[in-house]
Motif scaffolding. Structure first.
Motif, short mmCIF file in Angstrom:
data_model
loop_
_atom_site.label_atom_id
_atom_site.label_comp_id
_atom_site.label_asym_id
_atom_site.label_seq_id
_atom_site.Cartn_x
_atom_site.Cartn_y
_atom_site.Cartn_z
N ILE A 1 10.60 -4.10 -6.74
CA ILE A 1 10.87 -2.85 -6.49
C ILE A 1 12.37 -3.19 -7.56
O ILE A 1 12.84 -2.74 -7.97
N SER A 2 12.79 -5.22 -6.51
CA SER A 2 14.27 -5.09 -6.93
C SER A 2 14.53 -4.57 -9.16
O SER A 2 15.22 -4.63 -8.82
N ASN A 3 13.54 -5.56 -9.43
CA ASN A 3 13.41 -5.54 -10.77
C ASN A 3 13.13 -3.42 -11.61
O ASN A 3 14.17 -3.94 -12.42
N LEU A 4 12.61 -3.31 -11.11
CA LEU A 4 12.09 -1.79 -11.53
C LEU A 4 13.70 -1.10 -11.75
O LEU A 4 14.06 -0.51 -12.29
N VAL B 1 0.81 -1.24 0.27
CA VAL B 1 -0.14 -0.47 0.20
C VAL B 1 1.01 1.07 0.29
O VAL B 1 0.42 2.79 0.14
N ARG B 2 2.52 1.14 0.46
CA ARG B 2 3.01 2.55 -0.06
C ARG B 2 3.26 2.81 -1.03
O ARG B 2 3.96 3.97 -1.52
N GLY B 3 3.33 2.20 -2.56
CA GLY B 3 2.75 2.35 -3.45
C GLY B 3 4.97 2.85 -4.27
O GLY B 3 4.75 3.84 -4.75
N VAL B 4 5.56 2.40 -3.44
CA VAL B 4 7.44 1.89 -4.06
C VAL B 4 7.25 1.97 -5.62
O VAL B 4 7.30 2.51 -6.15
N ALA B 5 6.30 0.80 -5.83
CA ALA B 5 6.31 0.14 -6.63
C ALA B 5 6.05 1.44 -8.19
O ALA B 5 6.75 1.79 -9.05
N GLN B 6 4.55 2.57 -7.59
CA GLN B 6 4.08 3.04 -8.52
C GLN B 6 5.72 4.30 -8.48
O GLN B 6 5.19 5.29 -9.82
N LYS B 7 5.94 4.64 -7.42
CA LYS B 7 6.80 5.83 -7.73
C LYS B 7 7.69 4.97 -8.43
O LYS B 7 7.92 6.61 -9.27
N LEU B 8 8.69 4.27 -8.20
CA LEU B 8 9.49 4.01 -9.75
C LEU B 8 9.34 4.22 -10.84
O LEU B 8 9.76 4.66 -12.09
N GLN B 9 7.93 3.48 -11.33
CA GLN B 9 7.18 3.37 -12.16
C GLN B 9 7.39 4.87 -13.08
O GLN B 9 7.32 5.35 -13.91
N ALA B 10 6.94 5.68 -12.60
CA ALA B 10 6.44 7.21 -12.64
C ALA B 10 8.07 7.73 -12.78
O ALA B 10 8.79 8.43 -13.10
N PHE B 11 8.88 7.69 -11.87
CA PHE B 11 10.74 8.12 -11.98
C PHE B 11 10.92 7.74 -12.97
O PHE B 11 11.68 8.80 -14.14
N THR C 1 16.09 -2.02 -14.14
CA THR C 1 15.30 -1.36 -15.01
C THR C 1 15.84 -0.43 -15.51
O THR C 1 16.27 0.44 -16.87
N ILE C 2 15.08 0.66 -14.57
CA ILE C 2 15.87 2.31 -14.45
C ILE C 2 17.17 2.78 -14.90
O ILE C 2 17.43 2.97 -15.62
N ASN C 3 18.03 1.51 -13.61
CA ASN C 3 19.33 1.94 -13.42
C ASN C 3 20.23 1.63 -14.68
O ASN C 3 20.93 1.71 -15.20
N GLY C 4 19.00 0.38 -15.40
CA GLY C 4 19.91 0.32 -17.02
C GLY C 4 19.51 1.14 -18.43
O GLY C 4 20.27 0.96 -18.65
N ARG C 5 18.43 1.59 -17.94
CA ARG C 5 18.56 2.15 -18.92
C ARG C 5 19.16 3.57 -19.09
O ARG C 5 18.78 3.73 -19.93
N PHE C 6 18.68 4.21 -17.47
CA PHE C 6 19.43 5.56 -17.94
C PHE C 6 20.24 5.75 -16.76
O PHE C 6 20.74 7.10 -17.07
N GLY C 7 21.24 4.50 -16.68
CA GLY C 7 22.36 4.66 -15.90
C GLY C 7 23.50 4.90 -16.64
O GLY C 7 23.70 4.69 -18.24
N SER C 8 24.36 4.54 -15.68
CA SER C 8 25.68 5.04 -16.50
C SER C 8 26.78 4.35 -15.78
O SER C 8 26.69 3.74 -14.56
N LEU D 1 9.24 7.10 -16.11
CA LEU D 1 8.84 7.37 -17.40
C LEU D 1 9.14 9.13 -17.32
O LEU D 1 9.03 9.72 -17.84
N PHE D 2 9.23 9.90 -15.75
CA PHE D 2 9.66 10.85 -15.37
C PHE D 2 11.52 11.05 -16.61
O PHE D 2 11.34 12.15 -17.28
N LEU D 3 12.15 10.30 -16.15
CA LEU D 3 13.31 10.14 -17.44
C LEU D 3 13.17 10.41 -18.93
O LEU D 3 13.85 10.20 -19.51
N GLU D 4 11.96 9.38 -19.04
CA GLU D 4 11.78 8.98 -20.25
C GLU D 4 10.99 10.48 -20.55
O GLU D 4 12.14 10.58 -21.76
N ARG D 5 10.29 10.87 -20.27
CA ARG D 5 9.33 12.07 -20.82
C ARG D 5 10.58 13.88 -20.47
O ARG D 5 10.49 14.18 -21.27
#
Ligand SMILES: O=P(O)(O)OC[C@H]1O[C@H](O[C@H]2O[C@H](CO)[C@@H](O)[C@H](O)[C@H]2O)[C@H](O)[C@@H](O)[C@@H]1O
Length: 947
Positions: free
Chosen positions: A523-526, A473-483, A529-536, A485-489
């Motif tokens: 969470i750990s998959n998300l 219920v704390r919405g951590v997954a939603q937070k990561l998904q939104a983040f 994914t984010i660090n893979g897509r937008f990290g270095s 999308l933020f980096l994408e947009r």
């Protein structure tokens, strides 16, 4: 993220303490508390564990002295205790427009002087699931007490109530929590079997917390967790008494621990603590998910039945403990869903007890609550309270609506009428001890070092901070998904923003035991994914830390944040958001807050988001990062004022003030006393002429869904027959029913007088003929118009129908959705009053889930007047005993009519059937039709004694 409604309010077995704030933090300063092997400190020492007095004070933080940019307003003269308890404090608050913007700041006034009519003892007993300490035990030694984590706001409120400034003498009743044996400091720790550890947690004996992996210097002195619970701990009476004396005084007041065990006989010399987690199961597996809109799949119900039995026992043991200590005039304040049954259990034992209840978690829509098999027990349990408080208006509305839909009780925004009592329902958003947080977050060297460390680590980058428990219920997954999308947009922010997300293991029983650990995996998959897509190679945009933080680390993180991001999908009150606001006193970084958090309603200055709308959240992050400094400052100021004014102390004062006001106003003006049966019998026996006037539906028979099913029982008929057989008695049924119905069910008792359709028709005792008192030529015309309006609403209101009588017409909506039916009835009434009632001499009356229209010139009052007059009103002729009973609005005409006669007071008894809180012109009340019949039977029996 929210710990004001943390279900476990505790650290999972075998884990180190999570972030401690409030009392936890203060107490942490006492090394002895954190050291299980040390001798137990006295609780008095606890008082001294306030934050260092030489720590720079928030309230001394005058403009221009800050080193961190734009300053906060000058709040230096706000009194330390409660911001507003002195006139200078009030003045200052007014100057800052703090008063009036949020809930008013109430001064500390002795409730005994304010409410002498309540005869208060001055003692307040709080009942909370757990005491504020974790207990470790070694037979024969002092108990080791460690501050319990979670529920910081609640524990702070107890400390406030027990403080020297409080007018209350405070006692806290709470479960001991899971008792652990004291470890021998020198003995090596035994490895804990992996299946005993919460998913995602490290084996405490395996390796210490990974210092290098932490975003901030991790507290290397943090102790490895204690071992998991040992089953079957025996605690002797003398050890329990020792704990009682250790808890006899302290910063929370006197604490009375509740021992939860199976032992049924009292008192037991030895209590054996087995499977201690069982006491949480019903609340944390059934109630907590439901209250947060989570439903589990179907089961065979066996475990749930066991958990329910434990839940009942838990509540009973709390009731026992409170009743043992209770003194007349005590006020009991029950907290949260672990203790839903306690208010009723207490009221069963002490009927006139003063009880308030506060729910710290959300309360969902009735559509959800109705899925709970024990919904009735839970609702009626809590309705034993005099007042029920919620965090937000919508939770309180859901609750009242549930009482209407599930229990069929009348309710409105002010409360619920339940079992003859009015239970007030109100809203009290909880706050934090802002001053203590400020002291804890600023000034200490370790924190300043941590702040500098994080800044250095992420120099040149904006920092978004999230800190949540890993509950779904704390919405951590939603937070990561939104983040993501933020980096994408918003590519311009890539490499320039880091999200530091810290999560502590879940405290929700059900999720703790999820073998697949789904959330952690997701969470750990998300993160990958984010660090893979937008990290270095040199930078990862998400820094994810599934670990506990020390208070220093926690406050440092909140202080360095450029944005605080809370995307919870459901939570009662998010205390982290309030702490973040305090920590941002000089930076003024924006807060992005989920609209599904109970806090959102009280923080309009935050950027509200819908966590399910990822595009919206991404946009909000961009907006927050780009927000110009003056706007940030302005927004923060509003939030900051709110947090400082609506402290946890102000919250408890507000709650108690309204509870007592409700109790006293209820006592003084509204309550209708219960019928004094002894007095009735005495007068009945004396009287030579007696007149009885009974309404029918809701008075002689209980209200049921189908009007045709409301037929009199044999007992009712026999009772009426006996009563009317006495030649001294004139017995009348004065009803809204039509002649056909009354003839069919009561026409065979010749001694009864009958009046149908609210006075339109009358049948004298001993006669079969009905007289029409409403015979007018225009009947058909207005009936047609009324019928058309009723028809219009019937077509639009599922389950409603029209009852056609000879003169009156009734539109019923009992089978419709209760709230929609009520709304449609209001609309229909307006439509009739604007048209038909203006044109014709008719009255529109709101009955019980119905609307009725009948001619104005007859009503039940008219019949009552006629009957009394028929007897004669002069002394010697007038009836010496009149008993008139009814339950609804139409019966009030009879009660009013009786008041017009100049008859001796003890000869006339007007009685409403229903709650004593009902607005009525009757002098007395009886709760339900069964009480009416019992009373009549009693009179019949008293007549027998005469012969
Ligand atoms: O004056 P009363 O004898 O109290 O009658 C008032 C109306 O009672 C009936 O309706 C009410 O009772 C029904 C049975 O319990 C219930 O289903 C309904 O919702 C109530 O409004 C009756 O049907 C009406 O005609 C009477 O006027």
């Amino acid at each position: 993220m929210s710990d004001s409604e943390n279900p476990a309010a505790d650290v999972p077995d075998g884990q180190p303490d999570p972030v401690l704030v409030g009392p936890g933090l203060k107490a942490l300063k006492q090394e002895a508390y954190t050291d299980a092997t040390n001798a137990t400190p006295s609780l008095d020492a606890d008082k001294k564990s306030q934050p260092d007095s030489d720590a720079p004070s928030y309230f001394a933080n005058v403009p221009g002295t800050s080193t961190e940019g734009i300053d906060s307003p000058d709040l230096s003269s706000i009194p330390e205790k409660s911001q507003g308890t002195t006139s200078s404090g009030q003045d200052l608050l007014r100057r800052l427009s703090l008063v009036g913007e949020s809930s008013p700041v109430l001064p500390e006034v002795d409730p005994r002087t304010q409410h002498p009519e309540l005869k208060l003892s001055g003692r307040l007993i709080s009942a909370a699931f757990c005491i504020p300490y974790k207990l470790q035990f070694q037979a024969g030694s002092d108990w080791s007490l460690k501050p319990r984590s979670g529920s910081s706001a609640l524990f702070d409120s107890f400390a406030d109530l027990a403080s020297e400034d409080s007018p209350w003498s405070h006692t806290l009743v709470g479960w001991t929590g899971e008792v652990e044996p004291v470890l021998d400091a020198k003995a090596p720790l035994q490895p804990v079997p992996a299946n005993k550890l919460p998913p995602g947690s490290k084996n405490p004996t395996a390796s210490p917390i990974n210092k290098a992996a932490a975003p901030v210097p991790v507290n290397a002195t943090q102790k490895p967790p204690s071992h998991p619970l040992v089953d079957g701990i025996s605690v002797e009476r003398q050890d329990r008494e020792k704990l009682d004396s250790q808890l006899a005084s302290g910063r929370h007041g006197r604490i009375l621990p509740v021992w939860l065990s199976d032992a049924s006989e009292e008192p037991q010399d030895t209590i054996v603590l087995k499977d201690q987690g069982r006491w949480r199961r019903y609340s944390e597996r059934e109630l907590y998910p439901l209250l947060h809109y989570k439903q589990h799949g179907p089961t065979d119900g066996r475990s749930e039945r066991r958990w329910w039995a434990d839940y009942i026992r838990l509540n009973q043991l709390f009731a026992d403990r409170i009743v043992q200590d209770y003194q007349e005039g005590d006020v009991v304040w029950v907290h949260d869903y672990h203790l839903f049954l306690l208010p009723s259990l207490l009221r069963q034992r002490i009927p006139d007890i003063y009880v308030g209840f506060f729910l710290h978690s959300p309360f969902p829509s009735s559509e959800f609550v109705r899925c709970l098999p024990k919904r009735k027990e839970i609702l009626t349990g809590v309705l034993g309270a005099n007042m029920i408080g919620f965090q937000t208006f919508s939770y309180s509305r859901h609750f009242s609506s549930c009482c209407t839909r599930v229990l069929g009780f009348d309710s409105n925004s002010a409360g619920v009428d339940a079992y003859g009592a009015h239970v007030a329902v109100d809203v009290f958003p909880i706050g934090i001890d802002a001053r203590a947080i400020q002291k804890a977050a600023f000034g200490a060297q370790e924190i300043e070092k941590a702040v500098a460390g994080i800044r250095k680590l992420y120099a040149g980058r904006k920092i978004i901070v999230g800190r949540d428990r890993l509950d779904s219920v704390r919405g951590v997954a939603q937070k990561l998904q939104a983040f993501e999308l933020f980096l994408e947009r918003y590519p311009e922010w890539r490499e320039k923003v880091v999200l530091i997300q810290v999560t502590s293991p879940t405290s929700v029983e059900e999720e703790k035991e999820d073998p697949e650990n789904k959330i952690a995996g997701q969470i750990s998959n998300l993160v990958s994914t984010i660090n893979g897509r937008f990290g270095s190679l040199s930078f990862s945009p998400v820094q994810y830390y599934p670990q506990y933080l020390s208070p220093h680390e926690y406050f440092a993180l909140l202080r360095v944040a450029d944005v605080g991001l809370i995307t919870t999908v459901r939570d009662g009150m998010n205390t982290t958001s309030l702490e973040y606001i305090v920590c941002q006193q000089t930076n003024h970084s924006p807060l992005i807050l989920s609209e599904f958090s109970g806090t959102a309603g009280t923080l309009p200055g935050a950027i509200h988001i819908n966590p399910w709308d990822l595009v919206g959240v991404a946009g909000a992050i961009d907006q927050a990062l780009k927000m110009p400094a003056p706007q940030r400052r302005e927004q923060h100021l509003k939030l900051y004022k709110h947090v400082l004014t609506n402290t946890v102390g102000a919250w408890s004062r507000q709650f108690l003030h309204r509870l007592l006001t409700n109790l006293s106003s209820f006592d003084q003006s509204v309550a209708t006393p219960a019928l004094d049966r002894a007095k009735v019998v005495r007068q009945y026996r004396k009287a030579r002429k007696r007149l009885f006037m009974f309404d029918y539906d809701g008075t002689l028979t209980p209200i049921v869904k189908d009007p045709q099913a409301a037929i009199p029982s044999d007992r009712v008929l026999r009772t009426l027959k006996t009563l009317s057989a006495d030649p001294r008695n004139a017995v009348w049924i004065i009803s809204g029913r039509d002649q056909a119905f009354l003839d069919e069910w009561m026409g065979h008792i010749p001694e009864l007088g009958l009046s149908a359709e609210h006075g339109c028709f009358i049948r004298q005792p001993g006669s079969d003929d009905w007289k029409n008192l409403a015979d007018k030529p225009d009947i058909k015309e207005w009936q047609k118009e009324v019928f058309d309006v009723f028809q219009h609403y019937t077509e639009r209101t599922g389950g409603s129908f029209i009852e056609r009588k000879r003169v009156a017409l009734t539109w019923h909506y009992r089978r419709s959705d209760p709230e929609y039916g009520k709304f449609q009835a209001q609309e229909c009434r307006k439509a009739l009053e604007d048209t038909v009632a203006k044109k014709w001499d008719v009255e529109v009356m709101a009955g019980k889930a119905n609307l009725e229209v009948r001619p104005t010139f007859v009503n039940k009052g008219f019949i009552a007047t006629r009957l009394v007059n028929e007897y004669g009103t002069e002394p010697g002729k007038a009836p010496e005993f009149i008993l008139c009973l009814g339950d609804d609005f139409t019966d009030e005409d009879m009660f009013r009519a009786l008041q017009k006669f100049d008859l001796p007071q003890d000869h006339v008894y007007s009685v409403t059937v229903g709650a004593s809180s009902k607005q009525t012109d009757a002098n007395w009340h009886l709760l339900e039709p069964a009480d009416v019949i019992n009373t009549i039977q009693m009179l019949n029996q008293s007549s027998n004694q005469d012969h």
